[in-house]
Every structure is written in C-alpha cells, then in structure tokens.
Design a protein around this motif. Sequence first.
Motif, short mmCIF file in Angstrom:
data_model
loop_
_atom_site.label_atom_id
_atom_site.label_comp_id
_atom_site.label_asym_id
_atom_site.label_seq_id
_atom_site.Cartn_x
_atom_site.Cartn_y
_atom_site.Cartn_z
N SER A 1 0.80 3.84 -3.07
CA SER A 1 0.25 5.17 -2.76
C SER A 1 1.29 6.27 -2.90
N ASN A 2 2.56 5.94 -2.73
CA ASN A 2 3.63 6.92 -2.89
C ASN A 2 4.29 6.86 -4.27
N LYS A 3 3.76 6.02 -5.15
CA LYS A 3 4.24 5.88 -6.53
C LYS A 3 5.75 5.66 -6.57
N LEU A 4 6.22 4.68 -5.78
CA LEU A 4 7.64 4.35 -5.71
C LEU A 4 8.02 3.38 -6.82
N ASN B 1 14.13 2.95 -0.95
CA ASN B 1 13.06 3.05 0.04
C ASN B 1 12.98 1.79 0.90
N ASN C 1 12.53 7.54 8.10
CA ASN C 1 11.42 8.08 7.30
C ASN C 1 11.27 7.35 5.96
N HIS C 2 11.38 6.03 6.02
CA HIS C 2 11.23 5.16 4.85
C HIS C 2 12.34 5.32 3.81
N ASN D 1 17.33 7.42 -3.29
CA ASN D 1 16.01 6.94 -3.68
C ASN D 1 15.79 5.46 -3.38
N LYS E 1 0.84 -1.20 0.00
CA LYS E 1 0.00 0.00 0.00
C LYS E 1 0.87 1.25 0.00
N PHE E 2 1.91 1.26 0.84
CA PHE E 2 2.83 2.39 0.90
C PHE E 2 3.52 2.59 -0.45
N TYR E 3 3.99 1.50 -1.04
CA TYR E 3 4.68 1.53 -2.33
C TYR E 3 3.80 2.17 -3.41
#
Length: 129
Positions: free
Chosen positions: A30-33, A106, A58-59, A104, A26-28
Amino acid sequence: DDDYLIFNPDTLWSVNYLTEINDMQKFYFSNKLNNILLLTKKILSFDQNLGGDFELKNHLIKKNDNKNFIYTGCQILNKSLFKNYKVCNFSITKIWDKQLKENNLNGFESFNKFYHLTGLEIFKKLKDS
C-alpha cells in the motif's frame, strides 16, 4: 515476481507471526515500498544477550546508538535493489546500508517473543523450556 518474501532459517517461526507478516505485506504494497524488515524490541528476545541492530520510528529504520530493535529474519525486498550487484555471495547488509544512507530502510514491528538460534547453548535452553 518483483518482490521477495525472505525468511532466515535460524529464527523459530510460528503461526503467531502470520498476522504480522500479512500486515507487513499490506503496509509494503500500500505504501509502494521496495524494502521492509520485520523487527522486534530486544526485550522480547529469548536470548537476552542478543544486542540490538536498529532503531525504529514511524516505520523508518535508523542505525544509531539506540539499537533497541532486532531484525527477526523476515523481510520483503524488491528485485530492483539487486540490479547493481553481480550474482555472487554477498551480505544483504550492503543493500541495507545503501538504503540507510538514503534514509529509505523501512521496518515493521513484531510483538511476538523472538526465538533466535544463536548457538548450541540457546538451542539447549529452548529445548528445555
């Protein structure tokens, strides 16, 4: 089709990781990583001789003298990260190193006990525990 969830087979995966991996996904998205690694603090490692790989704040993953986090063997990578590489055997650390240089790479923290089969001795200890 553009993102790959990758697991290393030398980690003992359990259902306990399911929520964390879903949250990491979800984090990946939603943050468009284009990358994310599941890390855990080295104090959670069954093998206390296992050294740390990274620092996480902070990820964002850093590689410095404070290597308090271990890569668990789970990551999500976008296929775009592979576009400049030929199809051959290579270490994924090439991609990680490039992402580190670009600030970059994460990370997502796991709070599960980490069981990594680092060798026969650890396998026997795990078997006996």
